[in-house]
Design a protein around this motif. Structure first.
Motif, PDB file in Angstrom:
ATOM      1  N   TYR A  44       0.831  -1.208   0.000  1.00 22.98           N
ATOM      2  CA  TYR A  44       0.000   0.000   0.000  1.00 22.98           C
ATOM      3  C   TYR A  44       0.868   1.263   0.000  1.00 22.98           C
ATOM      4  CZ  TYR A  44      -4.103  -2.904   0.914  1.00 22.98           C
ATOM      5  OH  TYR A  44      -5.115  -3.834   0.817  1.00 22.98           O
ATOM      6  N   ARG A  45       1.960   1.242   0.757  1.00 18.76           N
ATOM      7  CA  ARG A  45       2.856   2.415   0.768  1.00 18.76           C
ATOM      8  C   ARG A  45       3.453   2.651  -0.614  1.00 18.76           C
ATOM      9  NH1 ARG A  45       8.207   2.202   1.688  1.00 18.76           N
ATOM     10  NH2 ARG A  45       8.056   0.307   2.954  1.00 18.76           N
ATOM     11  N   LEU A  46       3.937   1.555  -1.257  1.00 17.18           N
ATOM     12  CA  LEU A  46       4.505   1.700  -2.595  1.00 17.18           C
ATOM     13  C   LEU A  46       3.450   2.146  -3.599  1.00 17.18           C
ATOM     14  CD1 LEU A  46       6.782  -1.501  -2.654  1.00 17.18           C
ATOM     15  CD2 LEU A  46       7.533   0.876  -2.470  1.00 17.18           C
ATOM     16  N   LEU A  47       2.233   1.631  -3.445  1.00 16.52           N
ATOM     17  CA  LEU A  47       1.144   2.035  -4.337  1.00 16.52           C
ATOM     18  C   LEU A  47       0.871   3.535  -4.177  1.00 16.52           C
ATOM     19  CD1 LEU A  47      -1.085   1.276  -6.344  1.00 16.52           C
ATOM     20  CD2 LEU A  47      -2.548   0.693  -4.382  1.00 16.52           C
ATOM     21  N   GLY A  48       0.909   4.020  -2.931  1.00 16.22           N
ATOM     22  CA  GLY A  48       0.710   5.451  -2.689  1.00 16.22           C
ATOM     23  C   GLY A  48       1.790   6.287  -3.354  1.00 16.22           C
ATOM     24  N   LEU A  49       3.045   5.812  -3.309  1.00  8.20           N
ATOM     25  CA  LEU A  49       4.125   6.556  -3.977  1.00  8.20           C
ATOM     26  C   LEU A  49       3.902   6.628  -5.477  1.00  8.20           C
ATOM     27  CD1 LEU A  49       7.225   5.197  -1.975  1.00  8.20           C
ATOM     28  CD2 LEU A  49       6.369   7.557  -2.008  1.00  8.20           C
ATOM     29  N   CYS A  50       3.445   5.542  -6.061  1.00  3.37           N
ATOM     30  CA  CYS A  50       3.143   5.550  -7.502  1.00  3.37           C
ATOM     31  C   CYS A  50       2.023   6.571  -7.788  1.00  3.37           C
ATOM     32  CB  CYS A  50       2.696   4.161  -7.972  1.00  3.37           C
ATOM     33  SG  CYS A  50       4.004   2.925  -7.955  1.00  3.37           S
ATOM     34  N   GLN A  51       1.029   6.557  -6.955  1.00  7.01           N
ATOM     35  CA  GLN A  51      -0.118   7.449  -7.162  1.00  7.01           C
ATOM     36  C   GLN A  51       0.281   8.917  -6.988  1.00  7.01           C
ATOM     37  OE1 GLN A  51      -2.481   5.440  -4.257  1.00  7.01           O
ATOM     38  NE2 GLN A  51      -3.615   4.205  -5.786  1.00  7.01           N
ATOM     39  N   ILE A  52       1.224   9.211  -6.092  1.00  2.66           N
ATOM     40  CA  ILE A  52       1.727  10.583  -5.957  1.00  2.66           C
ATOM     41  C   ILE A  52       2.371  11.024  -7.267  1.00  2.66           C
ATOM     42  CG2 ILE A  52       3.588  11.953  -4.887  1.00  2.66           C
ATOM     43  CD1 ILE A  52       1.170  11.762  -3.105  1.00  2.66           C
ATOM     44  N   GLN A  53       3.205  10.125  -7.855  1.00  2.00           N
ATOM     45  CA  GLN A  53       3.868  10.457  -9.115  1.00  2.00           C
ATOM     46  C   GLN A  53       2.860  10.626 -10.248  1.00  2.00           C
ATOM     47  OE1 GLN A  53       7.099  11.197  -9.324  1.00  2.00           O
ATOM     48  NE2 GLN A  53       7.219  10.798  -7.102  1.00  2.00           N
ATOM     49  N   MET A  54       1.735   9.958 -10.132  1.00  2.00           N
ATOM     50  CA  MET A  54       0.695  10.045 -11.166  1.00  2.00           C
ATOM     51  C   MET A  54      -0.309  11.167 -10.849  1.00  2.00           C
ATOM     52  SD  MET A  54       0.150   5.912 -11.487  1.00  2.00           S
ATOM     53  CE  MET A  54      -1.045   5.924 -12.820  1.00  2.00           C
ATOM     54  N   LYS A  55       0.021  12.037  -9.838  1.00  2.00           N
ATOM     55  CA  LYS A  55      -0.817  13.186  -9.453  1.00  2.00           C
ATOM     56  C   LYS A  55      -2.165  12.758  -8.914  1.00  2.00           C
ATOM     57  CE  LYS A  55       2.499  15.697 -11.251  1.00  2.00           C
ATOM     58  NZ  LYS A  55       3.524  16.306 -10.365  1.00  2.00           N
ATOM     59  N   LYS A  56      -2.234  11.617  -8.289  1.00  2.00           N
ATOM     60  CA  LYS A  56      -3.479  11.120  -7.694  1.00  2.00           C
ATOM     61  C   LYS A  56      -3.322  11.164  -6.175  1.00  2.00           C
ATOM     62  CE  LYS A  56      -4.503   8.038 -11.601  1.00  2.00           C
ATOM     63  NZ  LYS A  56      -4.772   6.627 -12.016  1.00  2.00           N
ATOM     64  N   THR A  57      -3.314  12.405  -5.659  1.00  2.67           N
ATOM     65  CA  THR A  57      -2.978  12.608  -4.258  1.00  2.67           C
ATOM     66  C   THR A  57      -4.007  11.994  -3.319  1.00  2.67           C
ATOM     67  OG1 THR A  57      -1.881  14.673  -4.856  1.00  2.67           O
ATOM     68  CG2 THR A  57      -2.373  14.339  -2.533  1.00  2.67           C
ATOM     69  N   ASP A  58      -5.275  12.137  -3.600  1.00  5.03           N
ATOM     70  CA  ASP A  58      -6.302  11.585  -2.717  1.00  5.03           C
ATOM     71  C   ASP A  58      -6.187  10.063  -2.623  1.00  5.03           C
ATOM     72  OD1 ASP A  58      -7.233  14.106  -2.242  1.00  5.03           O
ATOM     73  OD2 ASP A  58      -8.885  13.982  -3.688  1.00  5.03           O
ATOM     74  N   GLU A  59      -6.003   9.429  -3.780  1.00  2.56           N
ATOM     75  CA  GLU A  59      -5.849   7.973  -3.791  1.00  2.56           C
ATOM     76  C   GLU A  59      -4.571   7.568  -3.041  1.00  2.56           C
ATOM     77  OE1 GLU A  59      -6.235   6.175  -7.632  1.00  2.56           O
ATOM     78  OE2 GLU A  59      -7.840   7.562  -8.233  1.00  2.56           O
ATOM     79  N   ALA A  60      -3.522   8.383  -3.237  1.00  2.17           N
ATOM     80  CA  ALA A  60      -2.251   8.101  -2.570  1.00  2.17           C
ATOM     81  C   ALA A  60      -2.421   8.158  -1.061  1.00  2.17           C
ATOM     82  CB  ALA A  60      -1.180   9.081  -3.030  1.00  2.17           C
ATOM     83  N   CYS A  61      -3.123   9.202  -0.573  1.00  2.00           N
ATOM     84  CA  CYS A  61      -3.311   9.352   0.869  1.00  2.00           C
ATOM     85  C   CYS A  61      -4.147   8.199   1.439  1.00  2.00           C
ATOM     86  CB  CYS A  61      -3.962  10.695   1.175  1.00  2.00           C
ATOM     87  SG  CYS A  61      -2.818  12.091   0.915  1.00  2.00           S
ATOM     88  N   ALA A  62      -5.098   7.733   0.655  1.00  2.00           N
ATOM     89  CA  ALA A  62      -5.891   6.573   1.091  1.00  2.00           C
ATOM     90  C   ALA A  62      -5.006   5.329   1.210  1.00  2.00           C
ATOM     91  CB  ALA A  62      -7.035   6.338   0.106  1.00  2.00           C
ATOM     92  N   SER A  63      -4.083   5.164   0.244  1.00  2.00           N
ATOM     93  CA  SER A  63      -3.160   4.025   0.285  1.00  2.00           C
ATOM     94  C   SER A  63      -2.219   4.135   1.477  1.00  2.00           C
ATOM     95  CB  SER A  63      -2.367   3.962  -1.023  1.00  2.00           C
ATOM     96  OG  SER A  63      -3.204   3.712  -2.118  1.00  2.00           O
ATOM     97  N   PHE A  64      -1.719   5.374   1.736  1.00  2.00           N
ATOM     98  CA  PHE A  64      -0.826   5.581   2.877  1.00  2.00           C
ATOM     99  C   PHE A  64      -1.561   5.263   4.196  1.00  2.00           C
ATOM    100  CE2 PHE A  64       1.622   9.026   0.343  1.00  2.00           C
ATOM    101  CZ  PHE A  64       2.421   8.051  -0.232  1.00  2.00           C
ATOM    102  N   ALA A  65      -2.819   5.708   4.279  1.00  2.00           N
ATOM    103  CA  ALA A  65      -3.602   5.455   5.486  1.00  2.00           C
ATOM    104  C   ALA A  65      -3.772   3.956   5.722  1.00  2.00           C
ATOM    105  CB  ALA A  65      -4.957   6.140   5.363  1.00  2.00           C
ATOM    106  N   LYS A  66      -3.996   3.208   4.628  1.00  2.00           N
ATOM    107  CA  LYS A  66      -4.155   1.751   4.761  1.00  2.00           C
ATOM    108  C   LYS A  66      -2.850   1.114   5.220  1.00  2.00           C
ATOM    109  CE  LYS A  66      -6.504  -2.084   4.299  1.00  2.00           C
ATOM    110  NZ  LYS A  66      -7.625  -2.407   5.204  1.00  2.00           N
ATOM    111  N   ALA A  67      -1.729   1.615   4.679  1.00  2.00           N
ATOM    112  CA  ALA A  67      -0.416   1.093   5.084  1.00  2.00           C
ATOM    113  C   ALA A  67      -0.177   1.337   6.568  1.00  2.00           C
ATOM    114  CB  ALA A  67       0.684   1.743   4.253  1.00  2.00           C
TER     115      ALA A  67
END
Length: 566
Positions: free
Chosen positions: A526-549
């Motif tokens: 989930y943390r790595l997925l959030g980093l990918c999403q940050i690079q893809m400008k998907k901040t909300d999705e990234a924060c959700a992934s970070f929260a799950k991690a």
């Protein structure tokens, strides 16, 4: 009346002439011939046949076929005395001969003398059959032909009849010396012709250092003797230690001690056997052997060294309760006693090993450095020093220097036996921030083992390639690791890391989604997925992934939430 006396008188003359032709030595010589009875592993009678003594202390010859498959054997002398066959001393299945020793029940037995020279064609010969009767009858004949066996020994064709019951009976010359062993004939003419293997060839059969692999000897279950020399016997002991059962090996050690009572090796090896059985009832016997070895030793330092080595190995086995004073400290005392007598590098090496086991790493390193400055320096000694410095948390570059010395002392090109040192240096290069050199070591290891590597190898080489920024190699290696072990999610997460590093975000996301589908509680994914999403400008999705991690306990995600999420 005179006519009636002619036939009996002629018969009397014939008998007198026959008696005159029988050599005087026959009566005594026939007492050297005996009957042999062999038994199988179930103690059922296997075979019966003949044999004869060639020394007064019980050395004897017979045919190999008689002993094949036998677990034990006895001989019965012409006067009915039964004696056991104690040891097999040599055998040859091609020429059907066996040499063995009988456990004689008297001071000495009647024995034949082995002829020093071979008879020539046309020479007189006699075959002496086994008999319990007082008759001195024997079978006379001639030597028809003499051929060579093994370059210097002999095989005979004889002009005399032979029955099956005469197989392995001795064939002697005019002086009563044995030169042949009667053999079973496969030819049609057994009435006037028979054959004999040379007694010299049978006597030449022996146990040597390689006899444990001899098929003919292995097919005989009776205990084998030792080689003729102490040096060969020691090699034989070494090979037997891994091929015999414990009881068989112990009996062999006891034979060695009987033959070489002033050799320390027998006592030390038997002590080692007693210790490695891990049976405390035998440990006192080990101590007795150590004491006897010290008593007979010309080099007592070697005995102290072996005692120390055994105690060290005993402690390494982590016994539940230490036997008496068999501690690392006692091992150190013995190795110090050895060093006082002769400070050999091998003794210092063992001292270092014991100190390492005691977690005295500084003391161990000092010992290893002494060894590395001696003629005993080797890949193993430099490796020991390197691992000790690693435990002491020394500078990675210092450890790398030692591993370089280790590799430099390996045979070049490096073979599979030394290849593990390449893996160790690869790790040392990685720790010293030299990933490209680490990759070279991994490549050299791959070559040394002919490509026989596992998924972990590809994972470690991928790590070095990633640090060296050789991304395609990293991708290739992690793909290979996944191919070899598709259930290890660590490899798949690593594949996502590489893709993330080189900007292949979609590929990384696909891999991570697959990981999460397989293991929904994989926090790092989930943390790595959030980093990918940050690079893809998907901040909300990234924060959700970070929260799950974070929910799943990832300790490394807090800073990312602080940085990217409000």
């Amino acid at each position: 009346m005179m006519k009636k006396l002619i036939l009996p008188f002629a018969l009397f003359l014939f008998m007198q002439n026959g008696m005159a032709q029988t050599p005087k030595w026959v009566e005594k010589a026939k007492r050297a011939v005996f009957s042999v009875v062999t038994y199988d592993k179930e103690d059922k009678m296997l075979n019966t046949g003949n044999g004869f003594f060639v020394s007064e202390d019980g050395l004897a010859l017979s045919d190999y076929t008689l002993f094949k498959g036998a677990k034990r054997a006895v001989i019965v002398t012409s006067d009915g005395k039964e004696m056991p066959v104690n040891t097999i001393l040599g055998a040859n299945d091609m020429y059907d001969v066996v040499k063995f020793r009988v456990g004689i029940t008297e001071k000495k037995v009647v024995a034949l003398v082995v002829a020093a020279t071979a008879p020539v064609g046309g020479a007189d010969a006699w075959m002496l059959p086994y008999s319990t009767q007082k008759s001195i009858a024997c079978v006379p004949g001639k030597v028809k032909d003499v051929s060579k066996v093994g370059g210097e020994y002999h095989y005979y064709t004889l002009g005399m009849p032979m029955k099956d019951k005469m197989v392995s009976c001795p064939v002697v010359n005019a002086e009563g010396q044995v030169f042949g062993i009667a053999q079973k004939s496969s030819g049609a003419d057994t009435v006037s012709t028979c054959y004999a293997a040379g007694a010299d060839f049978a006597m030449a059969q022996k146990i040597n250092a390689l006899s444990l692999g001899d098929v003919a000897l292995r097919s005989i279950g009776i205990k084998k003797g030792l080689p003729d020399t102490e040096e060969q016997a020691l090699v034989y002991l070494f090979m037997a230690s891994s091929q015999m059962t414990g009881d068989e090996y112990l009996k062999l050690l006891e034979d060695f001690i009987t033959h070489y009572p002033n050799s320390t090796e027998g006592y030390l090896r038997r002590a080692n056997y007693f210790v490695t059985t891990q049976d405390e009832s035998t440990f006192d016997k080990a101590v007795a052997d150590w004491n006897q070895a010290l008593k007979v030793a010309k080099k007592k330092d070697d005995v102290y060294y072996n005692i120390a080595k055994l105690m060290y190995a005993y402690q390494l086995s982590k016994p539940e309760k230490t036997y008496k004073d068999w501690t690392y400290d006692t091992a150190l005392k013995n190795i110090h006693d050895a060093k006082v007598l002769d400070p050999l590098p091998v003794y210092i090496q063992l001292e270092g090993d014991i100190l390492f086991a005691k977690q005295d790493y500084a003391g161990a390193l000092a010992c290893y450095e002494q060894v590395n400055a001696s003629n005993l320096a080797s890949p193993a000694t430099y490796f020991n020093a390197a691992k000790t410095k690693e435990v002491l948390k020394a500078d990675p570059k210092e450890i790398l220097v030692l591993m370089d010395s280790c590799i430099a002392r390996c045979p070049q090109p490096i073979t599979a036996d030394f290849a593990p040192y390449l893996l160790e240096r690869a790790q040392a290069n990685t720790n010293a921030d030299q990933p490209r050199n680490a990759m070279l070591d991994y490549d050299a290891y791959f070559t040394a083992v002919n490509g026989n590597v596992n998924d972990l190898f590809y994972y470690y080489r991928e790590q070095a390639a990633l640090k060296a920024r050789q991304y395609q190699r990293a991708l290739d290696d992690i793909a290979k690791a996944i191919e070899m072990n598709p259930t290890d999610l660590t490899y798949q997460a690593e594949q996502a890391v590489i893709n993330l590093r080189i900007g292949r975000y979609e590929e990384a996301v696909n891999v991570l989604n697959g990981v999460i589908k397989t293991e929904p509680k994989y926090a790092e994914a989930y943390r790595l997925l959030g980093l990918c999403q940050i690079q893809m400008k998907k901040t909300d999705e990234a924060c959700a992934s970070f929260a799950k991690a974070q929910e799943l306990g990832d300790p490394n995600v807090a800073e990312l939430i602080k940085k990217y999420c409000k």
